[in-house]
Design a protein around this motif. Structure first.
Motif, mmCIF file in Angstrom:
data_model
loop_
_atom_site.group_PDB
_atom_site.id
_atom_site.type_symbol
_atom_site.label_atom_id
_atom_site.label_comp_id
_atom_site.label_asym_id
_atom_site.label_seq_id
_atom_site.Cartn_x
_atom_site.Cartn_y
_atom_site.Cartn_z
ATOM 1 N N THR A 69 -3.435 25.108 98.893
ATOM 2 C CA THR A 69 -3.162 26.233 97.999
ATOM 3 C C THR A 69 -3.385 25.840 96.552
ATOM 4 N N THR A 70 -3.898 26.761 95.769
ATOM 5 C CA THR A 70 -3.823 26.606 94.315
ATOM 6 C C THR A 70 -3.176 27.830 93.706
ATOM 7 N N GLU A 71 -2.372 27.598 92.687
ATOM 8 C CA GLU A 71 -1.917 28.690 91.846
ATOM 9 C C GLU A 71 -3.047 29.074 90.900
ATOM 10 N N ALA A 72 -3.047 30.325 90.462
ATOM 11 C CA ALA A 72 -4.078 30.799 89.533
ATOM 12 C C ALA A 72 -3.541 31.991 88.766
ATOM 13 N N ASN A 73 -3.954 32.119 87.535
ATOM 14 C CA ASN A 73 -3.721 33.350 86.789
ATOM 15 C C ASN A 73 -4.859 34.314 87.091
ATOM 16 N N PRO A 74 -4.605 35.617 87.087
ATOM 17 C CA PRO A 74 -5.692 36.558 87.375
ATOM 18 C C PRO A 74 -6.864 36.467 86.408
ATOM 19 N N ASP A 75 -6.612 35.992 85.178
ATOM 20 C CA ASP A 75 -7.706 35.894 84.207
ATOM 21 C C ASP A 75 -8.293 34.496 84.109
ATOM 22 N N SER A 76 -7.973 33.605 85.078
ATOM 23 C CA SER A 76 -8.481 32.229 84.998
ATOM 24 C C SER A 76 -9.516 31.915 86.069
ATOM 25 N N VAL A 77 -9.907 32.903 86.871
ATOM 26 C CA VAL A 77 -10.895 32.663 87.928
ATOM 27 C C VAL A 77 -11.865 33.829 88.004
ATOM 28 N N ASP A 78 -13.020 33.550 88.602
ATOM 29 C CA ASP A 78 -13.963 34.608 88.955
ATOM 30 C C ASP A 78 -14.397 34.393 90.401
ATOM 31 N N ALA B 271 2.970 44.727 87.173
ATOM 32 C CA ALA B 271 1.827 45.623 86.974
ATOM 33 C C ALA B 271 2.040 46.533 85.777
ATOM 34 N N VAL B 272 3.118 46.316 85.020
ATOM 35 C CA VAL B 272 3.494 47.206 83.920
ATOM 36 C C VAL B 272 3.214 46.506 82.595
ATOM 37 N N PRO B 273 2.344 47.065 81.750
ATOM 38 C CA PRO B 273 1.934 46.367 80.527
ATOM 39 C C PRO B 273 3.085 45.925 79.632
ATOM 40 N N HIS B 274 4.106 46.761 79.433
ATOM 41 C CA HIS B 274 5.159 46.346 78.503
ATOM 42 C C HIS B 274 6.005 45.204 79.084
ATOM 43 N N VAL B 275 6.097 45.124 80.414
ATOM 44 C CA VAL B 275 6.805 44.011 81.038
ATOM 45 C C VAL B 275 5.992 42.725 80.881
ATOM 46 N N ALA C 93 3.946 42.109 78.533
ATOM 47 C CA ALA C 93 3.999 41.741 77.113
ATOM 48 C C ALA C 93 5.292 40.987 76.802
ATOM 49 N N THR C 94 6.416 41.443 77.366
ATOM 50 C CA THR C 94 7.682 40.742 77.148
ATOM 51 C C THR C 94 7.627 39.334 77.720
ATOM 52 N N LEU C 95 6.982 39.192 78.878
ATOM 53 C CA LEU C 95 6.828 37.882 79.508
ATOM 54 C C LEU C 95 5.747 37.034 78.853
ATOM 55 N N GLU C 96 4.967 37.653 77.960
ATOM 56 C CA GLU C 96 3.844 37.001 77.267
ATOM 57 C C GLU C 96 2.748 36.565 78.234
ATOM 58 N N ARG C 97 2.554 37.362 79.278
ATOM 59 C CA ARG C 97 1.434 37.145 80.176
ATOM 60 C C ARG C 97 0.199 37.810 79.575
ATOM 61 N N THR C 98 -0.942 37.176 79.726
ATOM 62 C CA THR C 98 -2.134 37.607 79.001
ATOM 63 C C THR C 98 -3.117 38.427 79.818
ATOM 64 N N HIS C 99 -2.919 38.556 81.130
ATOM 65 C CA HIS C 99 -3.937 39.217 81.935
ATOM 66 C C HIS C 99 -3.754 40.742 81.923
ATOM 67 N N ASP C 100 -4.830 41.433 82.201
ATOM 68 C CA ASP C 100 -4.829 42.877 82.378
ATOM 69 C C ASP C 100 -4.393 43.165 83.815
ATOM 70 N N PRO C 101 -3.344 43.980 84.036
ATOM 71 C CA PRO C 101 -2.901 44.219 85.418
ATOM 72 C C PRO C 101 -3.973 44.817 86.315
ATOM 73 N N GLU C 102 -4.958 45.492 85.713
ATOM 74 C CA GLU C 102 -6.020 46.074 86.527
ATOM 75 C C GLU C 102 -6.954 45.018 87.116
ATOM 76 N N ARG C 103 -6.830 43.780 86.651
ATOM 77 C CA ARG C 103 -7.675 42.709 87.183
ATOM 78 C C ARG C 103 -7.151 42.176 88.520
ATOM 79 N N VAL C 104 -5.880 42.405 88.815
ATOM 80 C CA VAL C 104 -5.290 41.822 90.025
ATOM 81 C C VAL C 104 -6.014 42.262 91.295
ATOM 82 N N PRO C 105 -6.244 43.557 91.523
ATOM 83 C CA PRO C 105 -6.968 43.935 92.744
ATOM 84 C C PRO C 105 -8.353 43.307 92.834
ATOM 85 N N LEU C 106 -8.977 43.097 91.688
ATOM 86 C CA LEU C 106 -10.320 42.514 91.679
ATOM 87 C C LEU C 106 -10.290 41.060 92.139
ATOM 88 N N VAL C 107 -9.338 40.261 91.601
ATOM 89 C CA VAL C 107 -9.303 38.854 92.004
ATOM 90 C C VAL C 107 -8.872 38.721 93.465
#
Length: 408
Positions: free
Chosen positions: A127-136, A158-162, A164-178
């Motif tokens: 297994t590897t952990e990954a951020n949704p914006d760190s792989v293609d 999946a909620v942008p303001h949440v 933002a509070t967590l300081e996560r940088t990915h776009d939630p719409e990228r999750v289904p794609l990855v």
């Protein structure tokens, strides 16, 4: 700031383990954890041992794979010298940090070193952990071709303001794609969620759960946000900038998660983890919960072999220095006495669905079972079959259950 390491005995520079560490090893599985301590940004809630580019103090990401490979070789030598039987790796886990900040070939090289050193079980889980914006798609395909079997995406919400509070940088719409890319590569998929973020409503949490389920992951983890001392989030709460997580709301969120997941065919197998079936449980994490053996590679990584637990120096620069000298990177270690091992065994086994055998409890624990059933914390049917299995209410109060099993 990263969390402090435990206070214990210094570890020997040659890494040698006591002779008894190998006792019963053939009855335990062996796993390898590879810690990659790099992140693009530090999330405000995180107290893991991670470093951004400005915090490396001369350590270099492009040297890291070679350092990890050297520790793998060192580990083999230590186990040989200490008389611990060598076993194939049943699971390998790349965690962080963000392992996928490194080039795919670096992760492949690290996995190859484990394969060459110990061998991999025929049914190995990698297994590897990954951020949704760190792989293609190409990155994930490269990992799958090299023997990775599973990827765990840090979705969190999946909620942008949440996010933002967590300081996560990915776009939630990228999750289904990855997720789609991972499946196309033949990888199993896990999604990690966090609930109870300041400002997150029960409706926000439902949105995140439904979004995650829409991607049909094989596995899902949902962790209550814990405000760790020394983090940016802790300072924000102390200053009144954000509100503290609400325990009652977090309990409601957990119950909602369990309801929605169960309705979609997911079974809980650990308090914070669900899978579509037993084949998609995280066997690496189960090895931790069941007290198996593992070697942790990298800065701050923890290891456990035969009742000996140790942890490496935390900073990548200090780690690199130890590795270049050919000495053990371990900063400290402890030998678990019988009482400590019993507490940990009860603590961990009660958290998993397979449960804890009542016959293995001490007298005080066995006497507590009837009361736990009456309080609807332990499943009565499972108890009649001789096993402690938590009810949903029991999972919410797992620490209290453990105290009663140990102290009544």
């Amino acid at each position: 700031m990263p969390s402090a390491l435990p206070i214990a005995d210094p570890a020997p520079l040659d890494g040698a383990l006591p002779g008894f560490a190998g006792d019963g090893a053939d009855e335990r599985t062996f796993s390898v954890y590879l810690h990659v301590p790099f992140c693009r940004v530090r999330c405000g809630y995180c107290d893991f041992n991670t470093y951004t580019a400005t915090e490396l103090r001369g350590a270099r990401q492009d040297d890291y794979a070679a350092q990890a490979v050297r520790e793998v070789g060192f580990a083999r030598e230590v186990l040989d010298r200490s008389g611990v039987p060598q076993r194939e790796a049943s699971t390998v886990f790349f965690g962080g940090g963000t392992p996928t900040l490194l080039p795919a070939d670096d992760l492949v090289r690290m996995l190859a070193s484990v394969r060459d050193t110990w061998g991999l079980a025929d049914d190995v889980e990698v297994t590897t952990e990954a951020n949704p914006d760190s792989v293609d798609a190409d990155y994930l395909a490269r990992l799958a071709d090299a023997g990775f079997t599973r990827v765990s995406f840090g979705m969190q919400s999946a909620v942008p303001h949440v996010l933002a509070t967590l300081e996560r940088t990915h776009d939630p719409e990228r999750v289904p794609l990855v997720v789609e890319w991972a499946r196309a590569a033949g990888l199993q998929v896990s999604l990690d969620l966090i609930y109870g973020t300041p400002g997150e409503s029960i409706g926000d949490w439902r949105t995140s759960l439904e979004s995650a389920l829409a991607s049909e992951p094989d596995h899902l983890s949902a962790y209550a946000l814990i405000v760790e001392p020394g983090t940016k989030l802790a300072r924000q709460i102390r200053s009144g900038e954000v509100v503290s997580p609400d325990d009652d709301l977090q309990a409601d969120m957990y119950e909602l998660a369990d309801e929605l997941l169960a309705a979609r065919g997911y079974e809980w197998y650990e308090v914070s983890n669900w899978a579509t079936d037993t084949a998609h449980r995280s066997r690496h994490n189960l090895a931790y919960w069941q007290g198996q053996d593992w070697w942790g590679v990298g800065p701050g990584a923890h290891s456990h072999v035969g009742g000996i637990r140790w942890w490496n120096v935390k900073h990548p620069a200090a780690y690199a220095g130890r590795i270049s000298e050919g000495s053990s990177p371990a900063a400290g270690r402890e030998t678990l006495d019988a009482d400590t091992r019993e507490v940990e065994r009860v603590l961990l086994l009660t958290r998993i669905r397979d449960g804890l055998a009542i016959r293995d409890l001490r007298d005080t624990g066995r006497r507590a079972v009837a009361g736990l059933i009456a309080d609807e914390l332990v499943d009565a049917k499972a108890a009649l079959s001789g096993t402690i299995v938590l009810t949903r209410r029991g999972r919410l109060l797992a620490d209290a259950v453990v105290r009663r099993l140990l102290d009544d």
